[in-house]
Design a protein around this motif. Structure first.
Motif, PDB file in Angstrom:
ATOM      1  N   HIS A  39      -8.930  13.014   9.738  1.00  0.00           N
ATOM      2  CA  HIS A  39      -8.866  13.487   8.359  1.00  0.00           C
ATOM      3  C   HIS A  39      -9.540  12.556   7.358  1.00  0.00           C
ATOM      4  O   HIS A  39      -9.238  12.591   6.164  1.00  0.00           O
ATOM      5  N   GLY A  40     -10.469  11.760   7.843  1.00  0.00           N
ATOM      6  CA  GLY A  40     -11.324  11.004   6.933  1.00  0.00           C
ATOM      7  C   GLY A  40     -10.623   9.923   6.145  1.00  0.00           C
ATOM      8  O   GLY A  40     -11.056   9.586   5.042  1.00  0.00           O
ATOM      9  N   MET A  41      -9.579   9.367   6.694  1.00  0.00           N
ATOM     10  CA  MET A  41      -8.860   8.286   6.027  1.00  0.00           C
ATOM     11  C   MET A  41      -9.259   6.944   6.645  1.00  0.00           C
ATOM     12  O   MET A  41      -9.276   6.804   7.870  1.00  0.00           O
ATOM     13  N   HIS A  42      -9.561   5.986   5.803  1.00  0.00           N
ATOM     14  CA  HIS A  42      -9.796   4.638   6.287  1.00  0.00           C
ATOM     15  C   HIS A  42      -8.450   3.930   6.471  1.00  0.00           C
ATOM     16  O   HIS A  42      -7.445   4.322   5.885  1.00  0.00           O
ATOM     17  N   ILE A  43      -8.469   2.874   7.275  1.00  0.00           N
ATOM     18  CA  ILE A  43      -7.239   2.128   7.565  1.00  0.00           C
ATOM     19  C   ILE A  43      -7.387   0.696   7.076  1.00  0.00           C
ATOM     20  O   ILE A  43      -8.425   0.061   7.270  1.00  0.00           O
ATOM     21  N   ARG A  44      -6.370   0.211   6.414  1.00  0.00           N
ATOM     22  CA  ARG A  44      -6.238  -1.210   6.116  1.00  0.00           C
ATOM     23  C   ARG A  44      -4.950  -1.694   6.781  1.00  0.00           C
ATOM     24  O   ARG A  44      -3.939  -0.984   6.756  1.00  0.00           O
TER      25      ARG A  44
END
Length: 551
Positions: free
Chosen positions: A99-104
């Motif tokens: 779903h096009g979410m980046h992760i930190r």
């Protein structure tokens, strides 16, 4: 093979997510994916997911922010996940890709540029605060430490089991082990035992495919990369296995302060000549701060010679008289104590408190700050040191802090390529430049940041060159950043060689192998030379991964 086989679970989750429309990916669909993910756990992920509408969202976000400069950043995470089990992390990785979410990834929140909780793109924070179990195994002098544990928690748990074992990590107890170990990690035991990363003997990491891997499963290349190369570029580190080191039942500490009027500059000059040549059980670092003179009340610079020695005072005094008599150390300056008590003593935030203070995870009344780092290979001449000290007399230097940490000892014995951290022999000391302030507003922040940039520019003739080296755990975006989209090797090498020297090339090769589409990325993450565009999995790529899992 992987520690836990999730091939069928991941395959189901991926196939499930492919049924939804890719044209309308939103964080609501990301959350729905999390809630629908087939977990291999009885603990529902709904208990650890916080969206911006959740009443606990801000308290969860703010709790581990260690630099208030980023507390009011407009780029806040759309979702925070505080996993309780491995499958919560696996679900977050898989659903983020879909779903096009980046992760930190956040363990202690001490990233100097806030990259563990700030981003310019839609992102989710995996906050490891709930994964902080520590298992100390005295019978073989090792410990398993989950990545959400802090250094203070680690030291405390070691002290519960032994008075003669320690670990060569950092001084500040609220620092998270996840990021600290993955960037190197140093403290008062560095000259005797090397870095924290030098003493990691196994690890558990969740890769881009959702596999939980130990050292054997990940292979030696990836295991090499995450010990000093920054783990967040390669996956989510869940736990470290570390080698505990012997410490004597009694150590000796001292803090000897000298102002410029008390010939501090001359003593610093003499310190530079011996700091990396002293007995490896003796570490003396220098802290420079501005104070008001006790004689006339005018501003002056105070040099604090701060030390921890692995032995008693009767051994230390003759050693100092022979090696560094210019300091004028006497027995009355010294305090004998246990190693764990020295941890409390050297961590200013816990000095004078009970041992349980090491378990406190967040600081109080923290200032805004900006920091930079340098390595010194030749003594800074008197004229250079005098110019540096003049910066403290400027308005912005009132609460500045500069720390010189000596090298030598064990650091000279370890190859630059043993782990990604390359700053070994040849360095006399490392510098941590830091400016701190409490004034609110962007104008004030820019004024202080400009001050430290001028100081950093001034220091250029006196520090390492080709490249001008920097320490990755003292993150500094001024030295170069990745682009928002595709980052070329050439662009990333601008900052990469400063942190890692020639080890950067191997880090890129490892990254390309384990995360070719560059899913795990931030402003200074290791790039994949195969990643282009947005680095997001296509349906074909995801289905290919599913087939690989099934096989």
């Amino acid at each position: 093979m992987a520690l836990t086989s999730y091939s069928s679970v991941v395959a189901i989750a991926l196939l499930f997510s492919l049924t939804s429309s890719s044209s309308a990916d939103t964080h609501e669909k990301f959350v729905h994916c999390l809630y629908s993910y087939p977990l291999n756990s009885t603990i529902s992920i709904t208990e650890v997911v916080y969206t911006q509408t959740n009443s606990s969202y801000l308290s969860i976000l703010d709790f581990s922010i260690q630099n208030p400069r980023f507390s009011n950043a407009s780029s806040k995470p759309l979702v925070i996940v505080t996993p309780l089990v491995v499958s919560h992390i696996q679900a977050t990785i898989i659903c983020s890709q879909r779903h096009g979410m980046h992760i930190r990834i956040r363990s202690g929140g001490h990233d100097y540029e806030g990259l563990s909780y700030v981003a310019k793109v839609p992102f989710v924070v995996i906050d490891l605060i709930n994964l902080r179990e520590i298992k100390v195994q005295i019978e073989n002098n090792t410990a398993w430490v989950q990545a959400g544990a802090t250094l203070g928690e680690l030291y405390y748990r070691i002290s519960e089991k032994s008075t003669t074992l320690g670990f060569p990590g950092g001084v500040w107890p609220t620092v998270g082990t996840g990021g600290h170990f993955s960037g190197g990690g140093y403290g008062f035991l560095m000259r005797k035992y090397g870095l924290a990363a030098d003493n990691v003997i196994d690890a558990q990491i969740i890769d881009v495919k959702g596999n939980l891997l130990d050292r054997e499963a990940m292979g030696e290349d990836l295991f090499w990369a995450i010990r000093g190369g920054g783990g967040a570029s390669f996956g989510v580190i869940v736990a470290w296995k570390i080698k505990l080191v012997p410490v004597p039942s009694i150590v000796t500490v001292f803090n000897v302060a000298r102002t410029l009027e008390q010939n501090a500059a001359k003593v610093i000059h003499e310190w530079q000549l011996v700091a990396n040549k002293l007995d490896e059980g003796l570490t003396i670092r220098v802290n420079l701060v501005r104070v008001n003179s006790s004689k006339n009340g005018n501003p002056t610079v105070l040099a604090i010679f701060e030390s921890m020695y692995l032995g008693g005072v009767d051994q230390l005094i003759p050693l100092m008289q022979k090696s560094f008599p210019q300091l004028g150390l006497v027995k009355e300056d010294c305090i004998e104590m246990s190693w764990i008590d020295s941890v409390l003593y050297t961590a200013k935030c816990t000095r004078g408190q009970p041992l349980e203070a090491l378990l406190h995870r967040n600081g109080n009344d923290l200032p805004f700050f900006k920091a930079k780092s340098d390595y010194v290979r030749d003594p800074i001449p008197d004229v250079g040191l005098q110019g540096l000290l003049r910066f403290f007399y400027e308005d912005e230097g009132q609460d500045a802090f500069i720390q010189f940490t000596p090298y030598g000892g064990k650091m000279n014995e370890i190859s630059e390529s043993e782990i990604p951290f390359p700053h070994r022999s040849g360095n006399i000391f490392h510098i941590n430049h830091m400016v701190r302030w409490r004034e609110e507003g962007d104008e004030a922040a820019q004024r202080y940041i400009n001050w430290i940039r001028r100081l950093y520019s001034y220091m250029e003739p006196y520090v390492s060159k080709s490249p001008r080296a920097a320490y990755v755990n003292y993150r500094d975006l001024d030295i170069g950043v990745n682009s928002d989209g595709y980052t070329s090797y050439r662009q990333a090498s601008i900052w990469g060689h400063k942190y890692f020297k020639n080890n950067f090339n191997r880090l890129v090769r490892v990254k390309t192998k384990v995360d070719p589409l560059n899913f795990f990325k931030n402003e200074q993450s290791i790039p994949s030379i195969k990643s282009k565009g947005k680095g997001r999995n296509t349906k074909v790529e995801i289905l290919g991964a599913v087939n690989a899992f099934i096989k």
